[in-house]
Design a protein around this motif. Structure first.
Motif, short mmCIF file in Angstrom:
data_model
loop_
_atom_site.label_atom_id
_atom_site.label_comp_id
_atom_site.label_asym_id
_atom_site.label_seq_id
_atom_site.Cartn_x
_atom_site.Cartn_y
_atom_site.Cartn_z
N SER A 145 0.36 -1.35 -0.03
CA SER A 145 -0.10 -0.01 -0.66
C SER A 145 0.63 1.50 0.30
N TYR A 146 0.36 2.56 -1.06
CA TYR A 146 1.17 4.04 -0.85
C TYR A 146 0.48 4.08 0.08
N GLU A 147 -0.60 4.38 1.21
CA GLU A 147 -1.33 5.28 1.86
C GLU A 147 -0.73 4.57 2.97
N VAL A 148 -0.52 2.67 3.29
CA VAL A 148 -0.37 2.65 4.28
C VAL A 148 1.80 3.33 4.57
N LEU A 149 2.16 3.31 3.83
CA LEU A 149 3.79 3.98 3.76
C LEU A 149 4.37 5.33 3.83
N GLY A 150 2.95 5.75 3.76
CA GLY A 150 3.21 7.71 3.10
C GLY A 150 3.63 7.90 2.10
N THR A 165 10.72 5.19 8.24
CA THR A 165 9.56 6.25 9.18
C THR A 165 8.57 5.22 9.59
N TRP A 166 7.93 4.20 9.05
CA TRP A 166 6.68 3.46 9.23
C TRP A 166 7.24 2.59 9.96
N THR A 167 8.35 2.09 9.52
CA THR A 167 9.12 0.46 10.04
C THR A 167 9.26 1.21 11.79
N LYS A 168 9.69 2.39 12.34
CA LYS A 168 9.86 2.56 13.08
C LYS A 168 8.71 2.68 14.15
N ALA A 169 8.00 3.26 13.89
CA ALA A 169 6.45 3.63 14.81
C ALA A 169 5.47 1.54 14.55
#
Length: 762
Positions: free
Chosen positions: A241-246, A538-542
């Protein structure tokens, strides 16, 4: 007179008789020669007999005899015999060849019979008699999608686009058709804009200084350009997903805007690649707008190693300061010992004996990887003595080999990596080549001149000075003592089974890098490199740790699973209650409704135990300061792990290979496998990001405990054993055929309890 006449008549008769006798003699002689030929030239001569001629005479005493005066007196010719067809003899040479051909045919025929008999016997033994050829894969029957190449003149806003795929199985989707014919000017190309994904950091971070392509600071780096919107009917990604990863999915990149800044679209004389000079070139002039100070760069004079080093030096206050052990110090142990001792002067060193191995520990400034950005370190400005929050440094290791042939497309790809990740980011990334020397007879570890000569010839001129050599024999010297099993006929120190050995050693020599990307040469991305890497980080860190390993083992398909929150809850239910699927190799035989099958323990779904903290095997390397959960799994509210940097990031699900038909599920070296194999996880492809903490553990497990696994299992399994944070990033994935979505998810996630891996059809 009468007496004289009678004598004359008698004399004439005698002469006639003599002449007739001579004629008969010649005839007999001719007949004898003919008989000699019939008798095959026998040497025995037939005696000549003078017989009285039986020819009729003119003075015959019988009236029934006719006169012989009609015959020629000198008739010596014989009557020729007619040659029969059956008397013709074939030449001996032809007969010889025909015999050899007949004999060869018989021998070949006998050999074919023997082979057919052996093959038939083997088929009977193996049970393959009567099997038809395998059917083609089911997905080959699905039609191809048609809207991937609509052209940038068909761009529409993202919210107005009706994607060709995915769609419901009942829905018959017809791609948009262009039934009107218009001129080129009737549909002009939209204007492109520069793409800038670099974040504006706050005052707690040191200022980022711009980097240039020359030492004078005059040649600016051209920016990648994009078009707003997507092509009409362009399919959506089916996985990820584009949206999930930003990531942005409302823009479009094309060839000139994406690769033009790196030499695509102009000639070699001007420093370009010479590619893209023909065909439709509309829109290329926007890449070189004079108002933005951009010009065509002469890349023939660029030396990326110097530019990259200058950029890092300009932005040195933004990062953690650590001295590199360096590749040179390893070589200088053998070539220049005096300089090595001077280089290490002024540093306190202490040696400790650990597991019969002397480890030298330098008194350097260490920073916890997981909290690297949240703690301000004393790296002050000399003017105001301010303290800044330091950024982590990341090395991207391009995996290549010493005789690799770099194409024009490879050069463009590498230039884009260096410009977008290193220079435009202000030195946050460092591009480095990890070069495999395939000839183990070249002692690159023993002589500096040999090392420099091989390294100089291994890279194109513009990338020289950015590489590190390694060989399999060198890894055997560094990581000695590992049990050699030759699994799949491959050496344990080989690049295929131990891809990460040189990465481990590189991290050991370069502790200044907090993270290392293991990057394959064949990886491509159509978007902006920094945008991808920064959003994934950024996404994996959260991500919280609760349920993380279970989510890592599945493909995320938004069309089927819904939002990310829905996906998380679905995974939790599948883990706690279990699932049963006909494609699942762990599923038992199915019984009719309301009945059970006796003796089938797998007829009912079996729940999984979620991973919570380290999962070590009995002989794992202990006392490694492994992280422990702050509370129990039930009490945690998805808080543990949020804000913590991921030690391992992969682009493929981290599946459990236990019980699957994967070829390398048992490629485990050095562990005690008498009772069972150690817990394992694997991710197909080795492209991944590894933290310094993970690489240090992998290095110590290999060099101290003599442990290792297959390349695609090793980092994930070490993370599992020591309780590190590993995350699968669900990046967008497109497919080129019209797969039914429900069928696709059944194939991709048909392992145990809905996880990936292990399906009969996958």
């Amino acid at each position: 007179m009468e007496h004289q006449d009678s004598r004359r008549v008698g004399g004439d008769i005698a002469e006639k008789n003599n002449f007739q006798a001579e004629s008969d003699l010649e005839s007999d002689h001719s007949s004898s020669e003919s008989d000699l030929e019939k008798a095959q030239y026998t040497r025995r001569k037939t005696p000549i007999r003078f017989q009285r001629s039986n020819a009729p005479s003119a003075y015959s005493s019988s009236s029934r005899e006719t006169s012989g005066s009609h015959q020629h007196l000198l008739n010596t010719s014989t009557k020729k015999r007619k040659r029969s067809f059956y008397s013709y003899r074939i030449p001996q040479k032809v007969v010889k060849y025909m015999c050899w051909a007949l004999l060869s045919t018989i021998i070949i025929f006998v050999l074919c019979l023997i082979r057919a008999s052996y093959t038939s016997s083997r088929q009977v033994e193996l049970g393959t008699v009567g099997k038809s050829p395998p059917k083609p894969p089911p997905w080959e029957a699905f039609p191809f999608l048609k809207r991937y190449y609509g052209g940038i003149k068909s761009l529409v806003p993202k919210e107005e686009n009706r994607p060709e795929y995915p769609h419901d199985e009942e829905e018959v989707h017809e791609p948009p058709k262009n039934t009107s014919i218009s001129s080129r000017d009737a549909n002009p190309l939209p204007k492109s804009a520069p793409f800038d994904p670099y974040p504006a950091r706050g005052e707690e971070y040191a200022e980022k200084h711009e980097c240039f392509l020359d030492s004078q600071g005059t040649i600016r780096i051209p920016r990648v350009r994009y078009f707003p919107g997507v092509m009409k009917g362009f399919p959506d990604s089916i996985m990820g997903s584009y949206e999930v990863l930003g990531l942005r999915d409302d823009i479009c990149f094309e060839r000139f805007g994406r690769l033009g800044p790196y030499g695509y679209g102009y000639s070699l004389k001007r420093g370009g690649t010479g590619a893209g000079l023909h065909g439709d070139r509309e829109g290329i002039d926007d890449v070189w707008l004079e108002s933005e100070g951009m010009t065509q760069v002469d890349y023939s004079t660029i030396r990326w190693a110097d530019i990259q080093a200058a950029c890092a030096k300009t932005n040195v206050r933004r990062f953690q300061r650590l001295d590199s052990v360096g590749q040179e110090s390893f070589l200088n142990v053998h070539t220049e010992p005096e300089q090595t001792s001077q280089k290490g002067a002024g540093k306190e060193e202490s040696s400790v004996v650990e597991d019969d191995l002397i480890v030298v520990e330098r008194n350097t400034h260490e920073v916890p990887v997981a909290k690297n950005e949240s703690i301000a370190k004393p790296n002050g400005d000399q003017q105001g003595q301010r303290q800044f929050t330091l950024l982590p440094r990341t090395a991207i290791l391009i995996r290549t080999w010493w005789d690799f042939r770099y194409s024009t497309e490879d050069i463009l790809y590498l230039r884009s990596l260096i410009a977008e990740l290193t220079l435009l980011s202000g030195g946050e990334f460092t591009i480095h080549f990890l070069i495999h020397v395939r000839d183990d007879n070249i002692p690159i570890w023993a002589d500096q001149k040999i090392y420099d000569r091989v390294l100089e010839n291994a890279l194109p001129a513009e990338f020289r000075g950015m590489g590190t050599l390694w060989s399999e024999r060198q890894m055997g010297l560094i990581y000695g003592g590992i049990q050699e099993s030759f699994y799949s006929d491959l050496p344990v120190h080989g690049v295929y089974r131990s891809t990460f050995m040189p990465v481990q050693y590189f991290s050991h020599l370069h502790p200044e890098y907090d993270f290392v990307w293991n990057w394959e040469m064949d990886v491509r991305y159509t978007g902006h490199w920094y945008h991808l890497f920064d959003q994934i980080r950024t996404w994996t860190k959260a991500q919280p740790r609760k349920g993380l390993w279970e989510r890592n083992g599945r493909f995320y398909m938004p069309f089927i699973h819904g939002s990310w929150e829905d996906f998380k809850q679905m995974v939790r239910v599948q883990t706690d209650m279990g699932t049963s699927s006909p494609n699942n190799i762990w599923s038992g035989p199915k019984a009719a409704a309301g009945t059970t099958i006796p003796g089938s323990p797998l007829s009912q779904p079996k729940a999984d135990t979620p991973v919570w903290g380290p999962e070590p095997p009995p002989d794992v390397l202990t006392d490694q300061n492994d992280p422990e959960p702050p509370t129990t799994h039930e009490k945690d509210k998805y808080g543990w792990g949020v804000g913590e940097e991921a030690d391992l990031i992969t682009f493929s699900p981290l599946f459990d290979p236990d019980g699957t038909t994967w070829l390398y599920t048992e490629d485990v070296t050095g562990y005690n496998t008498t009772s069972s194999l150690p817990p394992r996880r694997a991710a197909i492809t080795t492209t991944s990001r590894l933290s310094k903490r993970l690489l240090t553990l992998m290095h110590r497990e290999t060099i101290l405990a003599r442990h290792t696994m297959f390349s695609e299992m090793w980092p994930a399994s070490v993370s599992l054993h020591h309780g590190l944070k590993a995350v699968y990033a669900p990046h967008p994935v497109y497919i080129d055929r019209d797969w039914p979505p429900q069928y696709l998810v059944a194939v991709m996630n048909a392992g145990r309890n809905g996880a990936s891996g292990g399906a009969r059809t996958s």
